[in-house]
Design a protein around this motif. Structure first.
Motif: not given
Length: 325
Positions: A147-148, A189-193, A303-304
């Protein structure tokens, strides 16, 4: 005239291929759905125990009922391919420090996925072992990394290989012989990190829910992993024990429904509609909490924290826990 007819036939064939292309029903698929659509998806078995891919499964007989039940997962779904979980994550340099267990760079992750024969533009179904939440989280960690890097045509098999075998479905013991694939990420997708600083802000402000996805004993500081530099949890974090994320049924673990997860978060002092950040020791179990909150509950502001407590304590950041003598 023949050239025109051949050209039309090719166009028609391509159109029919698009018409009949399968659409994943959601982030989770059932064994029934996968069996009915097996030829139209790419099946990727995610395992830390790679030897089990070609090892026969073990069954036993219940002496009271006479029914056969699964003891140990082995084999794989026919025409699947194997992703070694030990190769899913990588060492990276963060602020001059070598940090283990992180998501690989995009190009490196592409090479890993291409090497096991996965192609672009065809649905991918990830298959965990399905006996323990830790092995389910192996598949969910791979899911998060996909997904990222922009992959949305993706789902996880509910019940995993354990469920597949427990239902008496066909399996294979043959080694995968797939040639190199063409999969490439569609973005980043940096918004997931979550970064350490974002976690720190969430801890102090309370504007994002911090989800600690570890066992209660680690959350309270009674024990810890050897690579984590301190005992306890990040201040303000809520504990969500990993064993709560799936239900045992017919010899395998299955996901709960959305309403159950919503109630579970509320019961553990969390608002499932608030922005959230999941963490654990190294970013493995955190993938389960992230998947449930983001993909099953539908909270896309989740986020993770990739480095999790390994990175947090390596940076000298504090943890809190029970006052022990």
């Amino acid at each position: 005239m023949k050239k025109i007819q051949m050209g039309f036939a090719l166009v028609l064939s391509g159109f029919l291929g698009l018409v009949h292309a399968v659409t994943l029903p959601g982030p989770v698929v059932s064994a029934d759905w996968l069996a009915a659509n097996q030829s139209q998806v790419q099946i990727l078995e995610v395992r830390g125990d790679v030897i089990s891919y070609t090892r026969a499964p073990e069954f036993d007989i219940d002496k009271k009922t006479g029914k056969k039940f699964l003891v140990e997962v082995g084999g794989h779904i026919p025409d699947s391919t194997l992703l070694d979980f030990k190769k899913v994550r990588a060492d990276r340099i963060i602020d001059g420090k070598k940090i283990k267990y992180l998501i690989p760079e995009k190009a490196d992750f592409e090479k890993i996925i291409q090497a096991v024969g996965i192609n672009s533009d065809k649905p991918i179904v990830l298959v965990p072992v399905g006996l323990d939440i830790s092995d389910i989280d192996e598949a969910l960690r791979a899911y998060w990394q996909f997904k990222v890097y922009g992959e949305d045509n993706l789902a996880v098999l509910d019940g995993g290989m354990a469920g597949w075998l427990s239902e008496g479905r066909d399996f294979s013991l043959a080694a995968s012989t797939k040639s190199s694939g063409t999969w490439v990420g569609k973005g980043e997708r940096k918004e997931l990190i979550a970064s350490s600083e974002q976690v720190s802000v969430a801890s102090k402000s309370g504007k994002s829910t911090l989800i600690d996805a570890r066992q209660p004993a680690q959350y309270f500081g009674l024990n810890k992993r050897d690579y984590v530099g301190a005992y306890g949890h990040i201040a303000g974090a809520k504990e969500l024990a990993p064993e709560l994320l799936a239900k045992p049924e017919k010899g395998a673990l299955y996901f709960w429904d959305k309403n159950t997860y919503n109630a579970l978060f509320v019961a553990n002092g969390m608002n499932p509609k608030m922005p959230a950040i999941s963490y654990c020791n190294s970013g493995h179990l955190a993938a389960g909490a992230w998947f449930v909150m983001s993909e099953l509950v539908g909270n896309k502001a989740t986020k993770l924290y990739d480095g999790s407590l390994y990175l947090w304590t390596l940076e000298g950041r504090p943890l809190v826990g029970l006052p022990l003598n």
